[in-house]
Design a protein around this motif. Sequence first.
Motif, PDB file in Angstrom:
ATOM      1  N   LYS A  77      49.662  39.197  40.244  1.00 25.06           N
ATOM      2  CA  LYS A  77      48.227  39.326  40.510  1.00 25.06           C
ATOM      3  C   LYS A  77      47.484  38.370  39.589  1.00 25.06           C
ATOM      4  O   LYS A  77      47.388  38.607  38.382  1.00 25.06           O
ATOM      5  CB  LYS A  77      47.774  40.772  40.275  1.00 25.06           C
ATOM      6  N   ASN A  78      46.996  37.274  40.140  1.00 31.97           N
ATOM      7  CA  ASN A  78      46.226  36.295  39.373  1.00 31.97           C
ATOM      8  C   ASN A  78      46.938  35.893  38.084  1.00 31.97           C
ATOM      9  O   ASN A  78      46.353  35.908  37.005  1.00 31.97           O
ATOM     10  CB  ASN A  78      44.824  36.828  39.075  1.00 31.97           C
ATOM     11  N   ASP A  79      48.201  35.521  38.205  1.00 31.47           N
ATOM     12  CA  ASP A  79      49.020  35.183  37.047  1.00 31.47           C
ATOM     13  C   ASP A  79      48.751  33.788  36.488  1.00 31.47           C
ATOM     14  O   ASP A  79      49.199  33.474  35.394  1.00 31.47           O
ATOM     15  CB  ASP A  79      50.508  35.253  37.411  1.00 31.47           C
ATOM     16  N   TYR A  80      48.037  32.940  37.213  1.00 34.73           N
ATOM     17  CA  TYR A  80      47.950  31.527  36.868  1.00 34.73           C
ATOM     18  C   TYR A  80      46.513  31.071  36.638  1.00 34.73           C
ATOM     19  O   TYR A  80      45.570  31.599  37.206  1.00 34.73           O
ATOM     20  CB  TYR A  80      48.554  30.674  37.989  1.00 34.73           C
ATOM     21  N   SER A  81      46.387  30.053  35.806  1.00 31.68           N
ATOM     22  CA  SER A  81      45.182  29.241  35.684  1.00 31.68           C
ATOM     23  C   SER A  81      45.604  27.825  36.041  1.00 31.68           C
ATOM     24  O   SER A  81      46.722  27.408  35.730  1.00 31.68           O
ATOM     25  CB  SER A  81      44.621  29.272  34.263  1.00 31.68           C
TER      26      SER A  81
END
Length: 84
Positions: free
Chosen positions: A8-12
């Motif tokens: 869940k939204n692990d990356y930038s």
Amino acid sequence: MSEIFKKKNDYSVTVFLNGEKRLFTEYVHTIYNYSQWLQKQSIAWDYLLVYVRRNRQILCFYENGDFLHAYPTFENRGRVKQGW
């Protein structure tokens, strides 16, 4: 590693064009879908620099045209530079 990647939204992601930073997005769920969004928005890019959002560690980078993993990890990721 399981506490870092929670699916869940692990990356930038930082987007580069001609060696210059073009866009930064802090919360990215999947890298492939993000690239599709860039295409729909007509945002040109040469490469994407992918970070692990929770600890700000550089994970990998993808050049435009590379196979994009939806959920890259340290075992399954794109290109890396020596020392990462």
